[in-house]
Every structure is written in C-alpha cells, then in structure tokens.
Design a protein around this motif. Structure first.
Motif, mmCIF file in Angstrom:
data_model
loop_
_atom_site.group_PDB
_atom_site.id
_atom_site.type_symbol
_atom_site.label_atom_id
_atom_site.label_comp_id
_atom_site.label_asym_id
_atom_site.label_seq_id
_atom_site.Cartn_x
_atom_site.Cartn_y
_atom_site.Cartn_z
ATOM 1 N N PRO A 1 0.827 -1.199 0.016
ATOM 2 C CA PRO A 1 0.053 0.279 0.028
ATOM 3 C C PRO A 1 0.991 1.312 0.006
ATOM 4 N N ILE B 1 0.730 4.830 1.277
ATOM 5 C CA ILE B 1 0.028 5.731 2.055
ATOM 6 C C ILE B 1 -0.298 7.194 1.574
ATOM 7 N N ASP B 2 0.883 7.412 0.719
ATOM 8 C CA ASP B 2 0.833 9.157 -0.036
ATOM 9 C C ASP B 2 -0.376 8.953 -0.789
ATOM 10 N N LYS C 1 -2.905 7.086 -1.020
ATOM 11 C CA LYS C 1 -4.038 6.807 -0.252
ATOM 12 C C LYS C 1 -4.748 8.356 0.540
ATOM 13 N N MET C 2 -3.628 8.791 0.821
ATOM 14 C CA MET C 2 -4.007 10.121 1.582
ATOM 15 C C MET C 2 -4.163 11.291 0.654
ATOM 16 N N HIS C 3 -3.939 11.173 -0.537
ATOM 17 C CA HIS C 3 -4.125 11.937 -1.632
ATOM 18 C C HIS C 3 -5.439 11.633 -2.578
ATOM 19 N N PRO D 1 -8.514 3.841 0.355
ATOM 20 C CA PRO D 1 -8.076 3.660 1.465
ATOM 21 C C PRO D 1 -7.949 1.992 2.041
ATOM 22 N N ARG D 2 -8.817 1.163 1.618
ATOM 23 C CA ARG D 2 -8.870 -0.353 1.474
ATOM 24 C C ARG D 2 -7.735 -1.029 0.869
ATOM 25 N N MET E 1 -5.668 -3.584 1.913
ATOM 26 C CA MET E 1 -4.255 -3.882 2.399
ATOM 27 C C MET E 1 -4.208 -5.224 3.026
ATOM 28 N N GLY E 2 -5.344 -6.050 2.987
ATOM 29 C CA GLY E 2 -5.360 -7.206 3.511
ATOM 30 C C GLY E 2 -4.267 -8.411 3.081
ATOM 31 N N PHE F 1 -1.433 -7.488 1.374
ATOM 32 C CA PHE F 1 -0.133 -7.251 1.688
ATOM 33 C C PHE F 1 0.195 -7.505 3.110
#
Lengths: 119, 148
Positions: B97, B99-100, B102-104, B109-110, B112-113, B115
């Motif tokens: 994932p 995160i950058d 996702k944040m943008h 956001p989901r 991640m399972g 990973f």
C-alpha cells in the motif's frame, strides 16, 4: 459476532493550553465501525478542534477495513488542517500501523501522557 | 514443513463477516500449543483473519449458502494454514500500500489485507482452484523466525 465499536470524546488541554479532542474507542474496529470512527470524528466541531488524539487502549482487534477507516479519518483531518496522533495500540498493531505507513501522518505513542506531551 | 508428525485441525466458517475471529482463535490456540512466542501468534492471527475476510468478501462474495474452509497443519517446526473459498482465486501478487497515494485520494484506503498477510507470515501463496472454485491462500509461519 464482532464486538460493537463504542466511541466517546473527552476534551483535554495540550501542555501549551490548546484544546485537544480525545476520541476513545472500545471493542473491535472493522468494517462495521464507520459510525463509531468516522461519525464520531465528523461530530467534532472543525473550527475549534485542531488537535486530535485517538485512544486505542480499549481495542483488541483491528482488521484492514478498520485500518482503512483510520486512514479515511486521517484524510479528512489533513484536509481540515487538524493534527492527529494515536496512543494505546498494542505492540502488534503499532507494528501493523507502521507497516502500512500510518506513522507518516499520525504519531503513535504508548500512553496519553506521551501523546499529549508531543503535541 | 516436515511431513512427519503433523497434526491437522479443520474449521468450517459461515460466509459472514465476524466469523474470521473463530479461525483466528483456533489458529492462535494451535500456535500456542506449538510454542510460538506471543508476537508471532499475533502476526498469525492478523494474517488468518485477513485471509478469511478475503474469502468471505471476495471469494464467496458474501453468499451465506457457501462456507469457508480453514485447514491448519501443525508440523514440528512450522504451522501451515489453508483458507479455502469458492471464488476464482487471485492470480496476482499483492502490492504494497502507498500511504501517500491513499492520503491524496489516488488509491482506495482499503485493499491492505493481502499485503498484511504477506508481510506477517513466512510464506504466502494464492492458488486458483481448478474450474474456478476451491481457490485457497496458503500461509506458513515458522518457529524461530521473526518478521521485522
């Protein structure tokens, strides 16, 4: 089967005297926790709430859907100019939050005192 | 995993979110009996939970007429867990994932399972079943190894 997520808000002051909203969670944080996580966050007044702590002390189980809710909260907080930190995660979930990169956008601390001191 | 001296435990879960915790508890009990340290038991619990959630949501598509099979094989030095569903399976490796992104808002956001599964156990493979069903994810966690 999943334990219902409960949340409540406490209002504290930072060491500098600024207001701090503490969102305290209990139970599981999973896909069914949207109201308890996002709803509780969205109920905070955005103009007067600039510092937020997330208290996971009472949380035993967080799955990837729950982590996604935390990220969604961080996105909304970032867009509103709010600073978010978290405390009370177990060693395991501290590792998981670190693995997915949450620490880049929210500080993780062991205790409320440590989180408040870092604001 | 050594083929000799293995013990098998099987659990059949309803296709209903929340029941992944039954598989988590079972896997944790077996791992503790094998002598895994607490931190590795926690890694296993999260990996098994995420595998079951994927099976419930994506494999069986929340169809409550179907069930999810969980087979644990405890050997001398490793625990193998297979989580079996009636989906077509996953033919790709999980991406880390970002995160950058996702944040943008550039990445959901989901998601991640897979990973987390791969990051928390020593081996993870996704196997597509023949004729589009009985696909499974196979996890192995080994005694004496640590995930950084």
């Amino acid at each position: 089967m999943q334990s219902e997520t409960k949340s409540r808000v406490d209002q504290l002051k930072s060491p500098q005297g600024d207001p701090v909203a503490v969102l305290r969670f209990e139970g599981d944080i999973a896909s069914t926790s949207k109201d308890a996580v996002i709803g509780a966050y969205q109920a905070l007044p955005k103009d007067s709430t600039k510092l937020i702590l997330l208290d996971f002390t009472g949380v035993d189980y967080i799955n990837s859907s729950g982590i996604a809710l935390v990220i969604q909260l961080l996105i909304e907080a970032s867009n509103s100019g709010q600073k978010v930190s978290a405390f009370g995660l177990s060693a395991h979930f501290t590792k998981v939050f670190t693995m997915v990169g949450i620490t880049k956008y929210a500080g993780l601390y062991s205790t409320q005192a440590e989180a408040l001191a870092a604001l | 995993m050594s083929e000799s001296k293995t013990t098998t435990v099987e659990v059949r879960l309803p296709t209903r979110l929340g029941y992944e915790k039954v598989a988590m508890s079972t896997a944790a009990s077996v791992a503790k009996l094998m002598g895994f340290p607490e931190d590795r038991v926690e890694d296993l619990k999260t990996a098994v939970a995420e595998a079951c959630i994927n099976a419930i949501e994506h494999g069986n598509r929340l169809n409550e007429k179907l069930s999810v099979g969980v087979v644990l094989r405890a050997g001398g030095d490793a625990l193998e867990v297979k989580v079996i569903d009636d989906g077509k399976g996953i033919g790709r490796h999980p991406a880390k994932p970002d995160i950058d992104r996702k944040m943008h808002g550039e990445e959901d956001p989901r998601g991640m399972g897979m990973f987390l599964i791969q990051a928390l156990v020593d081996e993870a493979e996704w196997v597509q079943g023949s004729e589009g069903n009985s696909s499974y994810v196979r996890l192995v966690i080994k005694l004496g190894k640590e995930v950084a």
